[in-house]
Design a protein around this motif. Structure first.
Motif, mmCIF file in Angstrom:
data_model
loop_
_atom_site.group_PDB
_atom_site.id
_atom_site.type_symbol
_atom_site.label_atom_id
_atom_site.label_comp_id
_atom_site.label_asym_id
_atom_site.label_seq_id
_atom_site.Cartn_x
_atom_site.Cartn_y
_atom_site.Cartn_z
ATOM 1 N N LEU A 63 0.827 -1.204 0.000
ATOM 2 C CA LEU A 63 0.000 0.000 0.000
ATOM 3 C C LEU A 63 0.863 1.257 0.000
ATOM 4 C CD1 LEU A 63 -2.779 -1.052 2.552
ATOM 5 C CD2 LEU A 63 -2.856 -1.116 0.062
ATOM 6 N N TYR A 64 1.947 1.239 0.780
ATOM 7 C CA TYR A 64 2.867 2.376 0.809
ATOM 8 C C TYR A 64 3.504 2.594 -0.555
ATOM 9 C CZ TYR A 64 7.275 4.823 1.664
ATOM 10 O OH TYR A 64 8.348 5.694 1.594
ATOM 11 N N ASP A 65 3.785 1.511 -1.257
ATOM 12 C CA ASP A 65 4.435 1.578 -2.565
ATOM 13 C C ASP A 65 3.570 2.288 -3.597
ATOM 14 O OD1 ASP A 65 6.811 1.067 -3.832
ATOM 15 O OD2 ASP A 65 6.173 -0.842 -4.672
ATOM 16 N N LEU A 66 2.257 2.300 -3.365
ATOM 17 C CA LEU A 66 1.354 2.961 -4.308
ATOM 18 C C LEU A 66 1.570 4.472 -4.338
ATOM 19 C CD1 LEU A 66 -1.957 1.017 -3.504
ATOM 20 C CD2 LEU A 66 -0.386 0.625 -5.408
ATOM 21 N N SER A 67 2.211 5.021 -3.294
ATOM 22 C CA SER A 67 2.474 6.463 -3.261
ATOM 23 C C SER A 67 3.432 6.889 -4.368
ATOM 24 C CB SER A 67 3.038 6.865 -1.896
ATOM 25 O OG SER A 67 4.292 6.226 -1.666
ATOM 26 N N ASP A 68 4.190 5.930 -4.924
ATOM 27 C CA ASP A 68 5.095 6.249 -6.026
ATOM 28 C C ASP A 68 4.348 6.809 -7.227
ATOM 29 O OD1 ASP A 68 7.204 5.392 -4.521
ATOM 30 O OD2 ASP A 68 7.342 3.423 -5.457
ATOM 31 N N PHE A 69 3.096 6.399 -7.382
ATOM 32 C CA PHE A 69 2.321 6.870 -8.525
ATOM 33 C C PHE A 69 2.123 8.381 -8.479
ATOM 34 C CE2 PHE A 69 0.241 2.460 -8.390
ATOM 35 C CZ PHE A 69 1.210 1.940 -9.236
ATOM 36 N N ALA A 70 1.988 8.923 -7.267
ATOM 37 C CA ALA A 70 1.767 10.361 -7.141
ATOM 38 C C ALA A 70 3.061 11.146 -7.247
ATOM 39 C CB ALA A 70 1.085 10.664 -5.803
ATOM 40 N N GLU A 71 4.192 10.539 -6.848
ATOM 41 C CA GLU A 71 5.458 11.268 -6.798
ATOM 42 C C GLU A 71 6.264 11.178 -8.091
ATOM 43 O OE1 GLU A 71 7.446 9.697 -3.429
ATOM 44 O OE2 GLU A 71 5.938 10.354 -1.990
ATOM 45 N N ARG A 72 6.315 9.986 -8.699
ATOM 46 C CA ARG A 72 7.130 9.788 -9.907
ATOM 47 C C ARG A 72 6.478 8.750 -10.810
ATOM 48 N NH1 ARG A 72 10.487 5.349 -8.471
ATOM 49 N NH2 ARG A 72 10.394 4.840 -6.264
ATOM 50 N N LEU A 73 5.361 9.126 -11.357
ATOM 51 C CA LEU A 73 4.533 8.206 -12.125
ATOM 52 C C LEU A 73 5.286 7.560 -13.280
ATOM 53 C CD1 LEU A 73 1.704 6.998 -12.765
ATOM 54 C CD2 LEU A 73 1.315 9.007 -14.196
ATOM 55 N N THR A 74 6.013 8.370 -14.061
ATOM 56 C CA THR A 74 6.648 7.854 -15.273
ATOM 57 C C THR A 74 7.763 6.852 -14.982
ATOM 58 O OG1 THR A 74 8.145 9.769 -15.307
ATOM 59 C CG2 THR A 74 6.097 9.924 -16.587
ATOM 60 N N GLU A 75 8.276 6.832 -13.750
ATOM 61 C CA GLU A 75 9.348 5.902 -13.405
ATOM 62 C C GLU A 75 8.824 4.583 -12.849
ATOM 63 O OE1 GLU A 75 12.189 7.753 -10.847
ATOM 64 O OE2 GLU A 75 12.028 9.697 -11.857
ATOM 65 N N THR A 76 7.527 4.495 -12.656
ATOM 66 C CA THR A 76 6.925 3.287 -12.086
ATOM 67 C C THR A 76 6.485 2.339 -13.197
ATOM 68 O OG1 THR A 76 4.690 4.217 -12.072
ATOM 69 C CG2 THR A 76 6.081 4.653 -10.139
ATOM 70 N N ASP A 77 6.024 1.169 -12.791
ATOM 71 C CA ASP A 77 5.505 0.200 -13.760
ATOM 72 C C ASP A 77 4.314 0.767 -14.521
ATOM 73 O OD1 ASP A 77 7.404 -1.586 -12.875
ATOM 74 O OD2 ASP A 77 6.058 -2.579 -11.462
ATOM 75 N N ALA A 78 3.511 1.590 -13.843
ATOM 76 C CA ALA A 78 2.357 2.192 -14.514
ATOM 77 C C ALA A 78 2.811 3.118 -15.642
ATOM 78 C CB ALA A 78 1.508 2.965 -13.506
ATOM 79 N N GLY A 79 3.879 3.879 -15.400
ATOM 80 C CA GLY A 79 4.417 4.756 -16.439
ATOM 81 C C GLY A 79 4.987 3.962 -17.601
ATOM 82 N N ILE A 80 5.707 2.871 -17.296
ATOM 83 C CA ILE A 80 6.273 2.027 -18.353
ATOM 84 C C ILE A 80 5.170 1.430 -19.210
ATOM 85 C CG2 ILE A 80 7.555 -0.109 -18.771
ATOM 86 C CD1 ILE A 80 9.172 0.518 -16.255
ATOM 87 N N LEU A 81 4.110 0.940 -18.564
ATOM 88 C CA LEU A 81 2.999 0.362 -19.309
ATOM 89 C C LEU A 81 2.273 1.431 -20.124
ATOM 90 C CD1 LEU A 81 1.314 -2.104 -19.988
ATOM 91 C CD2 LEU A 81 -0.027 -1.707 -17.909
ATOM 92 N N ALA A 82 2.181 2.640 -19.579
ATOM 93 C CA ALA A 82 1.528 3.731 -20.300
ATOM 94 C C ALA A 82 2.313 4.101 -21.560
ATOM 95 C CB ALA A 82 1.379 4.947 -19.385
ATOM 96 N N PHE A 83 3.643 4.164 -21.461
ATOM 97 C CA PHE A 83 4.473 4.427 -22.638
ATOM 98 C C PHE A 83 4.251 3.350 -23.699
ATOM 99 C CE2 PHE A 83 6.928 7.465 -20.127
ATOM 100 C CZ PHE A 83 7.322 8.383 -21.090
ATOM 101 N N TRP A 84 4.206 2.106 -23.262
ATOM 102 C CA TRP A 84 4.026 0.998 -24.196
ATOM 103 C C TRP A 84 2.662 1.051 -24.871
ATOM 104 C CZ3 TRP A 84 0.657 -3.257 -24.170
ATOM 105 C CH2 TRP A 84 0.978 -4.280 -25.069
ATOM 106 N N MET A 85 1.619 1.337 -24.097
ATOM 107 C CA MET A 85 0.272 1.400 -24.654
ATOM 108 C C MET A 85 0.103 2.583 -25.601
ATOM 109 S SD MET A 85 -2.053 0.336 -21.325
ATOM 110 C CE MET A 85 -3.576 0.364 -22.284
ATOM 111 N N ALA A 86 0.906 3.632 -25.389
ATOM 112 C CA ALA A 86 0.852 4.799 -26.269
ATOM 113 C C ALA A 86 1.671 4.586 -27.546
ATOM 114 C CB ALA A 86 1.351 6.031 -25.533
ATOM 115 N N GLY A 87 2.310 3.435 -27.661
ATOM 116 C CA GLY A 87 3.092 3.138 -28.849
ATOM 117 C C GLY A 87 4.478 3.739 -28.851
ATOM 118 N N LEU A 88 4.993 4.128 -27.686
ATOM 119 C CA LEU A 88 6.314 4.727 -27.583
ATOM 120 C C LEU A 88 7.332 3.674 -27.159
ATOM 121 C CD1 LEU A 88 5.249 8.023 -25.773
ATOM 122 C CD2 LEU A 88 5.608 7.678 -28.217
ATOM 123 N N GLY A 89 8.582 3.888 -27.497
ATOM 124 C CA GLY A 89 9.646 2.944 -27.198
ATOM 125 C C GLY A 89 10.434 3.308 -25.971
#
Length: 293
Positions: A169-195
């Protein structure tokens, strides 16, 4: 067995308060690295189960880690592997917490978990690096705890489950602080078609930010829901014990029966010699009434 709801709640609350109070202590840092390793192992496990290949697992010493894996060829495998970190950690924490509170198969679970951690560390991390040392240290400790008995195993499972769940649960705070560096950011880049090269750009595309927050929100809701449902079920679970039948109780009765014990059994419809419950019409609970004038 932890069968009483208040006892379970007190133990869980005490662990939470202790972990929060010593959150920045050196021992807790070792615990955090262990949970990060569980996070990375979940990535690796998802890759293997989806038909991919795991190249290695590494920890960076700053509560960050890395799993180098080649997902399977089908498109959904990448989504599965990337999502497995946060969701998988929540599932592992919830599973261990539930097993600990139920008190079932605690020793076996601890022993298997310890052996699993040792095996993964040897196979997928480099000798002498942090991931290797963390996996071996915790793997051996968990294995030894499992060998010490059921009570130690139960308490250890509750401790590990609570720790992993809390840090998830504490780890979820990463989404608010550094979204693009998290797994969610990596998946978002991939879904947007970026390398991968686009991850280095200082300016993050709006579509990545929107997708990243959507993914982070979904993972957060799933993680919180998993832990909440497991905690609710664990705290409300009551251990049931089978009540032995009259025949089973009779068979376990040691030695010869006294005349008083035989009379007591006869009054309750049990044959003192065989332990068989007699039909109701063959006995009476009380002596027959004397109806004579």
């Amino acid at each position: 067995m932890m069968a009483e709801k208040p006892v379970k709640f007190v133990i869980f609350l005490s662990l939470i308060l202790s972990l929060v109070a010593f959150w920045d202590h050196q021992f807790t840092s070792y615990l955090k690295e262990f949970v990060v390793l569980i996070h990375e192992i979940c990535h690796a496990t998802a890759a293997l189960f989806s038909g991919g290949v795991v190249k290695g697992i590494a920890l960076h010493g700053n509560e960050g880690g890395e799993t180098i894996a080649v997902p399977a060829s089908f498109r959904g495998s990448f989504i599965l592997v990337v999502s497995a970190g946060y969701i998988g950690s929540s599932l592992v924490g919830a599973f261990l917490l539930r097993l600990g509170f139920q008190g079932r198969h605690a020793r076996q679970t601890m022993i298997l978990l310890g052996l699993f951690l040792i095996s993964v560390s040897v196979l997928y991390s480099k000798l002498g690096e942090l991931a290797y040392l963390t996996g071996i240290f915790w793997g051996v400790g968990i294995f030894v705890a499992g060998m010490l008995g059921e009570t130690i195993s139960i308490l250890s499972l509750v401790f590990l489950g609570t720790s992993i769940s809390l840090y998830s649960l504490y780890d979820l705070s990463d989404f608010a602080e550094r979204l693009t560096e998290t797994d969610a950011g990596i998946l978002a880049f991939w879904m947007a078609g970026l390398g991968p090269e686009d991850l280095q750009n200082e300016e993050v595309p709006t579509v990545v930010v929107v997708l990243g927050y959507m993914i982070a929100t979904l993972w957060s809701l799933l993680s919180v829901g998993i832990i909440f449902m497991s905690l609710r079920s664990s705290l409300s679970h009551e251990e049931t014990h089978d009540i032995p039948s009259m025949e089973e109780s009779f068979e376990r009765f040691p030695g010869d029966l006294s005349p008083e014990a035989k009379l007591w059994l006869e009054k309750r419809g049990v044959d003192p010699e065989s332990g068989i419950v007699l039909p109701p019409n063959l006995f009476q609970d009380f002596p027959p009434k004397d109806n004579s004038p």
